[in-house]
Design an enzyme around this catalytic site. Structure first.
Site, PDB file in Angstrom:
ATOM      1  N   GLU A   4      -1.689   6.036  -8.776  1.00 14.07           N
ATOM      2  CA  GLU A   4      -2.655   7.011  -8.220  1.00 14.07           C
ATOM      3  C   GLU A   4      -2.546   8.312  -8.981  1.00 14.07           C
ATOM      4  OE1 GLU A   4      -3.280   7.335  -4.000  1.00 14.07           O
ATOM      5  OE2 GLU A   4      -3.595   9.507  -4.101  1.00 14.07           O
TER       6      GLU A   4
ATOM      7  N   HIS B  83      -9.484   4.657  -2.233  1.00 10.57           N
ATOM      8  CA  HIS B  83      -8.765   4.737  -0.946  1.00 10.57           C
ATOM      9  C   HIS B  83      -9.632   5.509   0.040  1.00 10.57           C
ATOM     10  CE1 HIS B  83      -4.498   3.488  -1.827  1.00 10.57           C
ATOM     11  NE2 HIS B  83      -5.111   3.321  -2.976  1.00 10.57           N
ATOM     12  N   GLY B  84      -9.188   5.504   1.287  1.00 11.64           N
ATOM     13  CA  GLY B  84      -9.901   6.273   2.301  1.00 11.64           C
ATOM     14  C   GLY B  84     -11.349   5.858   2.408  1.00 11.64           C
TER      15      GLY B  84
ATOM     16  N   ASN C 272     -10.095   0.212  -0.234  1.00  9.50           N
ATOM     17  CA  ASN C 272      -9.114   0.184   0.858  1.00  9.50           C
ATOM     18  C   ASN C 272      -9.738   0.575   2.199  1.00  9.50           C
ATOM     19  OD1 ASN C 272      -7.342  -0.271  -1.219  1.00  9.50           O
ATOM     20  ND2 ASN C 272      -5.860   1.253  -0.544  1.00  9.50           N
TER      21      ASN C 272
ATOM     22  N   ASP D 141       0.855  -1.197   0.000  1.00  9.17           N
ATOM     23  CA  ASP D 141       0.000   0.000   0.000  1.00  9.17           C
ATOM     24  C   ASP D 141       0.894   1.253   0.000  1.00  9.17           C
ATOM     25  OD1 ASP D 141      -2.442   1.338   0.165  1.00  9.17           O
ATOM     26  OD2 ASP D 141      -2.490   1.311   2.363  1.00  9.17           O
ATOM     27  N   HIS D 142       0.609   2.183  -0.892  1.00  7.21           N
ATOM     28  CA  HIS D 142       1.313   3.480  -0.944  1.00  7.21           C
ATOM     29  C   HIS D 142       2.836   3.381  -0.988  1.00  7.21           C
ATOM     30  CE1 HIS D 142      -2.296   5.910  -0.573  1.00  7.21           C
ATOM     31  NE2 HIS D 142      -2.710   5.091   0.373  1.00  7.21           N
TER      32      HIS D 142
ATOM     33  N   ASP E  29      -8.824   0.598   6.379  1.00  5.99           N
ATOM     34  CA  ASP E  29      -7.896   0.416   7.504  1.00  5.99           C
ATOM     35  C   ASP E  29      -8.512   0.977   8.788  1.00  5.99           C
ATOM     36  OD1 ASP E  29      -5.777   0.136   9.198  1.00  5.99           O
ATOM     37  OD2 ASP E  29      -4.362   1.336   8.052  1.00  5.99           O
TER      38      ASP E  29
ATOM     39  N   SER F 252     -12.975   3.889   4.641  1.00  8.11           N
ATOM     40  CA  SER F 252     -13.616   3.494   5.900  1.00  8.11           C
ATOM     41  C   SER F 252     -14.895   4.286   6.093  1.00  8.11           C
ATOM     42  CB  SER F 252     -12.658   3.741   7.075  1.00  8.11           C
ATOM     43  OG  SER F 252     -11.752   2.658   7.171  1.00  8.11           O
TER      44      SER F 252
HETATM   45  P1  13P Z   1      -9.105   4.537   5.616  1.00  3.00           P
HETATM   46  O1  13P Z   1      -8.232   5.401   6.473  1.00  3.00           O
HETATM   47  O2  13P Z   1     -10.352   5.218   5.232  1.00  3.00           O
HETATM   48  O3  13P Z   1      -9.372   3.206   6.214  1.00  3.00           O
HETATM   49  O4  13P Z   1      -8.312   4.285   4.241  1.00  3.00           O
HETATM   50  C1  13P Z   1      -7.325   3.306   4.158  1.00  3.00           C
HETATM   51  C2  13P Z   1      -6.546   3.388   2.901  1.00  3.00           C
HETATM   52  O5  13P Z   1      -6.904   4.052   1.940  1.00  3.00           O
HETATM   53  C3  13P Z   1      -5.316   2.607   2.847  1.00  3.00           C
HETATM   54  O6  13P Z   1      -4.585   2.823   1.664  1.00  3.00           O
HETATM   55  O1  G3H Z   2      -3.021   4.662   3.640  1.00  7.51           O
HETATM   56  C1  G3H Z   2      -3.018   4.580   4.834  1.00  7.51           C
HETATM   57  C2  G3H Z   2      -3.245   3.286   5.520  1.00  7.51           C
HETATM   58  O2  G3H Z   2      -4.279   3.444   6.453  1.00  7.51           O
HETATM   59  C3  G3H Z   2      -1.988   2.789   6.155  1.00  7.51           C
HETATM   60  O3  G3H Z   2      -1.643   3.624   7.198  1.00  7.51           O
HETATM   61  O4  G3H Z   2       0.731   4.298   6.779  1.00  7.51           O
HETATM   62  O5  G3H Z   2      -0.323   4.412   9.084  1.00  7.51           O
HETATM   63  O6  G3H Z   2       0.236   2.198   8.035  1.00  7.51           O
HETATM   64  P1  G3H Z   2      -0.151   3.647   7.821  1.00  7.51           P
HETATM   65 ZN    ZN Z   3      -4.690   4.779   0.860  1.00  2.00          ZN
END
Ligand code: 13P
Ligand code: G3H
Ligand code: ZN
Length: 349
Positions: free
Chosen positions: A142, A223-224, A266, A83-84, A268, A226
């Protein structure tokens, strides 16, 4: 089943018209929670680790935990995703370790904070695509920049500051050949996304639809995503936490996205909230307890519940048995002979 390519999972999701949750992990209990949820709902799944997760857990622990998951749940198609990724080197090291897909987030410079130029983004993403595809590994790019900041990663600000331009998305896909594309439509990372429930006028679903219409073969990634449910916020605050009032992305908006080409979602933060709430509850209700299993078990169960719920909502539930894994070596052949090409059918205007 061996670890599967994310591209295969997303191609299958496109055929079936559903989305696949990509859940972040940092430790064994989170992997266990996801795999149990996948078993419970019979779902294919993507498990992803950020740079922060790799630093926290150490690569070898993470990789071998993922191998254990694949071994213990042979019926579940499981992809391991970076991720990222912030640079070619980060993606290269993930691929060398055994990740089956990587995200090259070239929307930001390698510092993970400053928005990059379009040209910088194209150059680094194309370099990763060439390296990855030769090895059968799929790549997410992205275009546009998400809002918020998590563990030092992110440009900050609102999710609406740098939304994706559809023309640029088409050009980016054409120039890089990415398998999937994260687009910015107003979401942010973390718990504090919106100060009131967002409706269709806040999230730029029209952009998403426009991009999908012009890039039908490139899987879109949200992404984002949640939803930051109120009940999870309440548990944390009931047991001594101090979360401010906040709203996440409504599941109905994600489902609208899935109808319009979103294949990877995604999540988290929701799991972080579930885990923290469950642990706080044990600490407050049973302060005499000190065996970590007394609070890690309910924490793991709380995360499993969130993940299983999302798997049903995203539509991936019931699809684990639809297909068998294509080997990573055969994916490499598919990239080499052009059968996995996602080049847009419609050129940039
Ligand atoms: P949230 O913070 O909305 O769970 O997004 C997670 C995310 O995009 C991880 O790449
Ligand atoms: O993109 C963000 C994800 O929630 C991962 O977060 O970089 O704190 O592990 P993190
Ligand atoms: Zn993300």
């Amino acid at each position: 089943m061996p670890l599967v390519s994310t591209r295969q999972l997303l191609d299958e999701a496109a055929k079936g018209g559903y989305g696949v949750g990509a859940f972040n992990v940092n430790d064994m209990e989170q992997i266990q929670a996801i795999m149990e949820a996948a078993k419970e709902t019979n779902s294919p799944v993507i498990i992803q680790a950020s740079r922060g997760a790799r630093a926290f857990a150490q690569d070898n622990y993470l990789y071998h935990l993922m191998l254990a998951a694949a071994e213990l749940y042979p019926q579940i198609p499981l992809a391991m995703h970076l991720d990222h990724g912030n640079s070619f080197e980060t993606c290269e090291s993930a691929i060398k370790l055994g990740f089956t897909s990587v995200m090259m987030d070239g929307s930001l410079k390698p510092d993970g904070k400053t928005p990059a130029t379009f040209e910088e983004n194209v150059a680094v993403t194309k370099k990763v695509v060439d390296y990855a595809h030769e090895r059968g590994i799929s790549v997410e790019g992205e275009i546009g920049v998400l809002g918020g900041i998590e563990d030092g990663h992110g440009a900050g600000g609102s999710g609406l500051d740098h939304v994706t331009d559809p023309d640029q998305a088409v050009e980016f896909a054409e120039l890089t050949g990415v398998d999937s594309l994260a687009i910015a439509i107003g979401t942010s990372h973390g718990a504090y996304k919106f100060t009131k429930k967002p409706d269709g006028s806040v999230l730029k679903m029209n952009l998403l639809i426009a991009i999908h219409n012009r890039l039908p073969k490139t899987h879109l990634v949200m992404h984002g995503s949640s939803s930051v449910p109120k009940d999870l916020q309440d548990i944390i605050n009931q047991y001594g936490g101090k979360l401010k009032e906040t709203w996440g992305v409504p599941v109905e908006e994600i489902q609208l996205g899935i109808k319009n080409g979103v294949r990877k979602i995604n999540v988290d933060t929701d799991n972080r909230l579930a885990i923290t709430g469950a642990i706080r509850k044990v600490f407050v209700e049973s302060p005499e307890k000190f065996d970590p299993r007394d609070y890690m078990k309910p924490a793991r169960a709380a995360m499993q519940k969130v993940v299983a719920t999302r798997m049903v909502q995203f539509g991936q539930a019931g699809h684990a048995g639809d297909y068998t894994a294509i080997s990573i070596a055969d994916m490499a052949k598919g990239y080499a002979n052009g059968s996995l090409s996602t080049k847009p059918l419609v050129a940039a205007k």
